[in-house]
Design a protein around this motif. Structure first.
Motif, PDB file in Angstrom:
ATOM      1  N   ASP A  60      -8.135   9.154 -43.974  1.00  0.00           N
ATOM      2  CA  ASP A  60      -9.059   9.019 -44.803  1.00  0.00           C
ATOM      3  C   ASP A  60      -9.541   8.041 -45.416  1.00  0.00           C
ATOM      4  N   PRO A  88      -9.912   5.902 -35.720  1.00  0.00           N
ATOM      5  CA  PRO A  88     -10.003   6.615 -35.425  1.00  0.00           C
ATOM      6  C   PRO A  88     -10.769   7.272 -33.641  1.00  0.00           C
ATOM      7  N   TYR A 138      -5.215   9.199 -35.816  1.00  0.00           N
ATOM      8  CA  TYR A 138      -6.265   7.693 -35.070  1.00  0.00           C
ATOM      9  C   TYR A 138      -4.587   7.163 -35.184  1.00  0.00           C
TER      10      TYR A 138
END
Length: 359
Positions: A60, A88, A138
């Motif tokens: 992130d 995600p 992810y």
């Protein structure tokens, strides 16, 4: 812990222990004989470039640097051809010591030329997750040939869990092949079981398909919906060779029928990294029972997803283009590929993704 690839029952136990977590509880149909399907989450980020988090860094944090815009997937959103997205996933991991994981695209994903790879916090490789990893997952998605419509919960990737060293050596593979033939015809065993391309079919002259460059959007929920002729050009030959065009994507088929016995799993790998003119496969997992008599198969041929790179390349009938790396299962799965589960490609030959129909 028994060494080998974890089977369905062990994956269920991981979920119960919280080693596999999910924002929405894992569905029974996500659990395959030797892997777990991963689901897209609620949002997709269009990013400037593909990236890995890197050691001691979070995804992130990198995302804040590379994000261009974000899309809510709740009502469906189009991932455009040639763009890179980060989504995600609903699932996360808390891997115990001694357990590693590897991810791969699902079969239908690869056959649509969707380059999709799993990345993690602290990750230095795509699709490889080290023991002890605790954190989110992810999916990086780059549609190469077709723009696609996606929604939360769609399953483009799968993950396989491994305890210790599971891969068979060439010597062990030869012994297994003598006990139970793994391939029709002569076995080429060299760092795995080699297989070649079929460009002289027993009937007719259709040997493959090439993706058309300008097509409509494919809704990944629509099965047997799209006329193949609108998205694919048929490749025909009677002389056992074709010329691959740089940048083009092809669906071809192996000459050999392969078998995965119930106590083993396999993964497709490039035959020679030094042959840089083309690459075979995105979707690489073969489940226990694929092509096996006990699971309703009599040998299934491998569908080859081929992309040509720098220069036009002549591909000849019987040319070895890939290899299957076999691994031991830690235990036999409760269900095999093709028995009691929705297995789209058991007994397959040359076959497009399940989204297409004749016409």
């Amino acid at each position: 812990m028994t060494q080998g690839v974890l089977a369905d029952s062990a994956i269920r136990a991981m979920i119960e222990r919280g080693e596999i977590s999910a924002t929405i509880p894992v569905l029974p149909e996500q659990i395959q004989p030797a892997s777990l399907d991963l689901r897209l989450g609620q949002v997709a980020y269009r990013i400037r470039a593909s990236f890995l988090a890197g050691r001691n860094q979070r995804v992130d944090t990198k995302l804040a640097e590379f994000e261009m815009h974000r899309m809510d997937l709740s009502n469906g959103a189009v991932l455009e051809k040639g763009c890179v997205y980060l989504v995600p996933l609903m699932e996360g991991l808390a891997l115990p010591a001694g357990l590693t994981a590897v991810a791969n695209a699902k079969s239908s994903t690869g056959r649509l030329d969707l380059l999709t790879r799993v990345i993690t916090d602290g990750g230095t490789e795509f699709d490889r997750i080290p023991e002890g990893y605790t954190g989110p997952l992810y999916a990086e998605i780059c549609p190469r040939s077709f723009s696609v419509l996606v929604r939360p919960g769609m399953r483009l990737n799968q993950i396989r869990f491994r305890a210790g060293q599971a891969m068979l050596s060439d010597a062990e593979l030869k012994i297994l092949h003598m006990a139970e033939p793994l391939v029709s015809g002569e076995a080429v065993i060299d760092h795995g079981l080699g297989f070649s391309v079929d460009l002289l079919p027993a009937e007719g002259d259709l040997v493959g398909y090439r993706a058309k460059p300008h097509t409509g959007v494919i809704d990944l929920d629509r099965i047997a919906h799209y006329p193949a002729s609108e998205f694919w050009e048929e490749i025909r030959t009677r002389d056992g060779r074709i010329i691959l065009d740089p940048g083009a994507f092809y669906i071809l088929v192996s000459r050999e029928a392969v078998t995965i016995p119930p106590d083993f799993a396999a993964e497709m790998a490039p035959y020679l990294a030094m042959v840089g003119e083309f690459r075979v496969h995105y979707a690489g997992f073969f489940d226990p029972g694929f092509g096996h008599g006990t699971a309703g198969g009599t040998g299934s041929r491998g569908v080859l997803e081929v992309r040509c790179h720098e220069a036009p390349f002549v591909l000849e009938h019987g040319q070895v283009v890939g290899r299957l790396v076999y691994e031991r299962m830690a235990e036999r799965p409760e269900r095999l590929y093709g028995t009691g589960i929705a297995s789209n490609y058991q007994g397959q030959g040359l076959k497009l993704a399940k989204h297409f129909r004749a016409g």
